[in-house]
Design an enzyme around this catalytic site. Sequence first.
Site, PDB file in Angstrom:
ATOM      1  N   GLN A  81       0.831  -1.207   0.000  1.00  0.00           N
ATOM      2  CA  GLN A  81       0.000   0.000   0.000  1.00  0.00           C
ATOM      3  C   GLN A  81       0.875   1.270   0.000  1.00  0.00           C
ATOM      4  OE1 GLN A  81      -3.206   0.741  -0.285  1.00  0.00           O
ATOM      5  NE2 GLN A  81      -3.880  -1.369  -0.557  1.00  0.00           N
ATOM      6  N   SER A  82       1.870   1.274  -0.855  1.00  0.00           N
ATOM      7  CA  SER A  82       2.821   2.390  -0.877  1.00  0.00           C
ATOM      8  C   SER A  82       2.219   3.675  -1.441  1.00  0.00           C
ATOM      9  CB  SER A  82       4.041   1.992  -1.713  1.00  0.00           C
ATOM     10  OG  SER A  82       4.869   3.106  -1.957  1.00  0.00           O
ATOM     11  N   ASN A  83       2.235   4.739  -0.649  1.00  0.00           N
ATOM     12  CA  ASN A  83       1.854   6.065  -1.142  1.00  0.00           C
ATOM     13  C   ASN A  83       2.868   6.561  -2.170  1.00  0.00           C
ATOM     14  OD1 ASN A  83      -0.367   6.319   0.706  1.00  0.00           O
ATOM     15  ND2 ASN A  83       1.118   6.803   2.309  1.00  0.00           N
TER      16      ASN A  83
END
Length: 335
Positions: A81-83
């Site tokens: 879930q990398s921004n």
Amino acid sequence: MVQIARFDRFPLGHFPTALEPMDRLTAHLREHHAQVPNLWIKRDDCTGLATGGNKTRKLEFLVGEAVRQEADVLITQGATQSNHARQTAAAAARAGMECKLFLEKRQVRDEEYELSGNVLLDDLLGAEIVDRVPAGTDMQQAMELLADDLRANGRRPYVIPGGGSNPLGAVGYVGCAQELESAPVAVDWVVHGTGSTGTQAGLVAGLRAMHSPARVLGISVRQPAQAQIDAVFGLAARTAALIGAEGVVAREHVLVDDRWVGQGYGVPTDAMVEAVRLVASTEGILLDPVYSGKGFAGLLGNIADGRFAASDNVVFLHTGGSAGLFGYRSAFERS
């Protein structure tokens, strides 16, 4: 004033971002604690690039260099879930480049975590998820191997480290430090969730280069305080040298509180959930479950500890990431 205009820059964000008082939250906390500072929030969640976030500042300089080098594909990496991966995908789309992502399985949750939130946005933005690799994989090596393959086929890749956290990327937060230094209030503290180190390093380098008395407190979201201090200090020193202010950063300028990490990076905690709910219900602002939620939990804990004077102006730097909430729905279910 430190000059950063000499660096190549590709415009991606809406700057300066707003600095807003958190009046309702401050009043609420003053009902429960004897010593509560004046709370402000720096809205780096509103940078405008595919739901915004702090990586936009870094990417303006990194993509600027990539454009100068005539790159045609950006490669980067992050957790599922990398921004940062999502904002890099958006930056590539804006610059007319391809984007290739490596996602690291730092934890195993559920289908929403694997497919929703930032992962959905990665796909909508046109990025290719090259691989989902096990936790502990050498991500830099994986990216470099892919870059070598692309070069062998006539492509021009540009590799961006996780979080955009190298000295050039951290220059973006030297720019944020300049915004804070010219704010209409005298900033005493800046508090934020610290992970890949570029945000804190850039703030510390920028504020020290301007001889600002403001202190930066990083709430660690990934590792013990001493390890995080070492990493931030090293990058801050290199960033200061890059902007022509070598030697202004000392180790004692790097402050980190590691009490809010919980069981690890991206693993929800009760304090994070409470902080997200509190800020949403008092200020109408959405934090994220990985960085700003734990960062704000740390801010609340330090207020309870009496770390700040009642007269202090404390700025919480909102690094964005609310899209990640959709990958963590189960963490917010009421029992």
